[in-house]
Design a protein around this motif. Sequence first.
Motif, PDB file in Angstrom:
ATOM      1  N   PRO A   3     156.611  -1.038 -17.303  1.00 17.84           N
ATOM      2  CA  PRO A   3     157.980  -1.541 -17.194  1.00 17.84           C
ATOM      3  C   PRO A   3     158.919  -0.447 -16.670  1.00 17.84           C
ATOM      4  CG  PRO A   3     157.375  -1.208 -19.494  1.00 17.84           C
ATOM      5  CD  PRO A   3     156.150  -0.962 -18.687  1.00 17.84           C
ATOM      6  N   LYS A   4     160.049  -0.893 -16.088  1.00 17.13           N
ATOM      7  CA  LYS A   4     161.041   0.063 -15.571  1.00 17.13           C
ATOM      8  C   LYS A   4     161.584   0.932 -16.707  1.00 17.13           C
ATOM      9  CE  LYS A   4     163.444   1.180 -11.844  1.00 17.13           C
ATOM     10  NZ  LYS A   4     162.736   1.758 -10.683  1.00 17.13           N
ATOM     11  N   ILE A   5     161.949   0.253 -17.791  1.00 18.08           N
ATOM     12  CA  ILE A   5     162.421   0.985 -18.967  1.00 18.08           C
ATOM     13  C   ILE A   5     161.603   0.520 -20.168  1.00 18.08           C
ATOM     14  CG2 ILE A   5     164.388   1.465 -20.484  1.00 18.08           C
ATOM     15  CD1 ILE A   5     166.219   0.789 -18.181  1.00 18.08           C
ATOM     16  N   ARG A   6     161.072   1.471 -20.906  1.00  9.38           N
ATOM     17  CA  ARG A   6     160.236   1.142 -22.051  1.00  9.38           C
ATOM     18  C   ARG A   6     160.765   1.914 -23.250  1.00  9.38           C
ATOM     19  NH1 ARG A   6     155.564   3.302 -24.282  1.00  9.38           N
ATOM     20  NH2 ARG A   6     153.987   1.803 -24.959  1.00  9.38           N
ATOM     21  N   ILE A   7     161.183   1.175 -24.270  1.00  9.09           N
ATOM     22  CA  ILE A   7     161.768   1.803 -25.453  1.00  9.09           C
ATOM     23  C   ILE A   7     160.882   1.496 -26.652  1.00  9.09           C
ATOM     24  CG2 ILE A   7     163.832   1.956 -26.911  1.00  9.09           C
ATOM     25  CD1 ILE A   7     165.389   0.789 -24.526  1.00  9.09           C
ATOM     26  N   ARG A   8     160.548   2.524 -27.402  1.00  5.55           N
ATOM     27  CA  ARG A   8     159.706   2.340 -28.584  1.00  5.55           C
ATOM     28  C   ARG A   8     160.270   3.091 -29.784  1.00  5.55           C
ATOM     29  NH1 ARG A   8     158.208  -1.052 -26.185  1.00  5.55           N
ATOM     30  NH2 ARG A   8     156.160  -1.689 -25.412  1.00  5.55           N
ATOM     31  N   GLY A   9     160.407   2.351 -30.882  1.00  7.41           N
ATOM     32  CA  GLY A   9     160.760   2.970 -32.171  1.00  7.41           C
ATOM     33  C   GLY A   9     162.029   3.801 -32.166  1.00  7.41           C
ATOM     34  N   LEU A  10     163.067   3.285 -31.491  1.00  2.83           N
ATOM     35  CA  LEU A  10     164.289   4.080 -31.344  1.00  2.83           C
ATOM     36  C   LEU A  10     165.121   4.069 -32.633  1.00  2.83           C
ATOM     37  CD1 LEU A  10     165.522   5.646 -28.948  1.00  2.83           C
ATOM     38  CD2 LEU A  10     167.008   3.693 -28.574  1.00  2.83           C
ATOM     39  N   HIS A  11     165.428   5.262 -33.129  1.00  3.19           N
ATOM     40  CA  HIS A  11     166.252   5.416 -34.330  1.00  3.19           C
ATOM     41  C   HIS A  11     167.494   6.212 -33.989  1.00  3.19           C
ATOM     42  CE1 HIS A  11     163.635   4.040 -37.666  1.00  3.19           C
ATOM     43  NE2 HIS A  11     162.676   4.273 -36.784  1.00  3.19           N
ATOM     44  N   LYS A  12     168.656   5.707 -34.412  1.00  2.05           N
ATOM     45  CA  LYS A  12     169.876   6.493 -34.246  1.00  2.05           C
ATOM     46  C   LYS A  12     170.812   6.161 -35.390  1.00  2.05           C
ATOM     47  CE  LYS A  12     172.988   9.085 -32.413  1.00  2.05           C
ATOM     48  NZ  LYS A  12     172.788  10.541 -32.334  1.00  2.05           N
ATOM     49  N   SER A  13     171.305   7.176 -36.068  1.00  2.18           N
ATOM     50  CA  SER A  13     172.286   6.912 -37.118  1.00  2.18           C
ATOM     51  C   SER A  13     173.425   7.908 -37.004  1.00  2.18           C
ATOM     52  CB  SER A  13     171.637   6.984 -38.498  1.00  2.18           C
ATOM     53  OG  SER A  13     170.814   8.121 -38.590  1.00  2.18           O
ATOM     54  N   PHE A  14     174.569   7.496 -37.508  1.00  2.00           N
ATOM     55  CA  PHE A  14     175.745   8.365 -37.567  1.00  2.00           C
ATOM     56  C   PHE A  14     176.063   8.586 -39.034  1.00  2.00           C
ATOM     57  CE2 PHE A  14     176.036   6.137 -33.544  1.00  2.00           C
ATOM     58  CZ  PHE A  14     176.232   7.188 -32.664  1.00  2.00           C
ATOM     59  N   GLY A  15     175.811   9.768 -39.550  1.00  3.40           N
ATOM     60  CA  GLY A  15     175.986  10.025 -40.974  1.00  3.40           C
ATOM     61  C   GLY A  15     175.032   9.134 -41.757  1.00  3.40           C
ATOM     62  N   ASP A  16     175.577   8.350 -42.694  1.00  2.89           N
ATOM     63  CA  ASP A  16     174.729   7.465 -43.492  1.00  2.89           C
ATOM     64  C   ASP A  16     174.469   6.138 -42.798  1.00  2.89           C
ATOM     65  OD1 ASP A  16     174.883   9.375 -45.427  1.00  2.89           O
ATOM     66  OD2 ASP A  16     176.588   8.433 -46.460  1.00  2.89           O
TER      67      ASP A  16
END
Lengths: 256, 257
Positions: A3-16
């Motif tokens: 695929p052109k863009i492949r995203i797996r298991g993306l985690h992002k948090s801001f503080g809590d």
Amino acid sequence: MTPKIRIRGLHKSFGDKVVLDGLDLDIEAAQSVVVIGGSGSGKSVLLKCILGLLTPEAGSIQVDGEEVVRMNGRDLERVRRKFGMLFQNSALFDSLPVWENVAFGLIQGERMERDAAKKIAIEKLAAVGLKPEVGELSPAELSGGMRKRVGLARAIATAPEIIFFDEPTTGLDPIMGDVINDLIVKCVRQLGATALSITHDMASARKIADRIAMLYQGKIIWHGPVAEIDSSGNAHVDQFIHGRAEGPIEMQVRAI
Amino acid sequence: MPILQPLGRTFLLFLQATGRIVLFTSTSVSHCVRPPIYPRLIGRQMIEIGYYSLPVVGLTAIFTGMVLALQSYTGFARFSAESAIPNVVVVSITRELGPVLAGLMVAGRVGAAMAAEIGTMRVTEQIDALDTLATNPFKYLVAPRLIAGLTMLPILVLIADIIGVFGGYVVSSYKLGFNPATYLKNTMDFVEPQDVISGLVKAGVFGFLVTLMGCYHGYNSRGGAQGVGAATTNAVVSASILILCFNYFITELFFAR
């Protein structure tokens, strides 16, 4: 095919606050994917992670099979040349006239001569239905709809392979919203580009999407062709596309 | 311990901020010296910082020179030491008052404007837009301003020195009854290259600090109009304090034996 863009298991948090919680998404080349989801569900964060404006805590993002998380310097600049983006409030540079905004990626990014870049800028303005005279105005003199068009012209000026649309119709009247939708469909088709849009406007999503993905609590909870959105069998999706206050999605509203 | 806790927290926050500023500075400086360089943008900032600050810096300098002469006269007359006035004026202006006052005026004028402009660009996503157009914001926004600040402040201060001495000269010769020719001769005999050079070094450092603080606070502003307002205030306050602080240490470097 990768695929052109492949995203797996993306985690992002801001503080809590956990915003993305193990998100998976594939975007095929020359396809238009629309991510829908409520306000504050992390749609913009997703786009910013792909562009490398935010660094996720965990997970992988591959563009053309190339890992972009934690990429920096010249490599990141090279990958960013593949992208164009239409920002929610257009984010035009108000110190520059309209034509220089449109030509910015050509002059600064690709080191093109100013005269040649101006010619292309005027062509791109015409492609979004704006007259050459508009090029000499300052962005502050434009209406919301015109700013959106200029933003679109800037996003397509470098003929990018991938274009992101951040809430393209927000803040516009329904007719102007539809005009923008038509322009997006036309421009993406002409360039043969891959498009990723985020919106909560269902009319816009139905018009510009090949596939729709729904983002809820940091994950993609449903993903399918636009034709199947009404028969998704997913209660969350049903509630969202019909805009009901009652349902499995509970808005964080405190009792007065 | 409820007293130590806030103390420790403040100290940690201070260290955090210092670390962030050091990182920001090193990134900015590395972009100042690596190509591509944008001459057009540097030129625009030079005009903004240098040319447009001339009136305010010139007015500050002339009145400072005038009041210096007048105050020294009222003091020195008691000891019949009026002849030292040209020396006092020229040394005070070139070593201290020229660079410090010019730095503070430019902090108020230019530092605030930079923080507001870059801060607005941050909250309206224009800085993100720069990134997506494959243009590094440090290179495009920060480096030209730092280079312009570093080079234009010494020129401004050199002009301020001349105007300041002229202010002292005018008051001394037309109001205090000095012989104009003697006044100028005393001035030129007494002033040493080191006086002027130390002032110009200070000016360069102050110019760098003012633009750095303007860019840093603007670049890191958050949360709409209020955030931009706070960034502007912080830029001016931190630049002013840093100017006074660095002024002492540079003086010590030049003149302490």
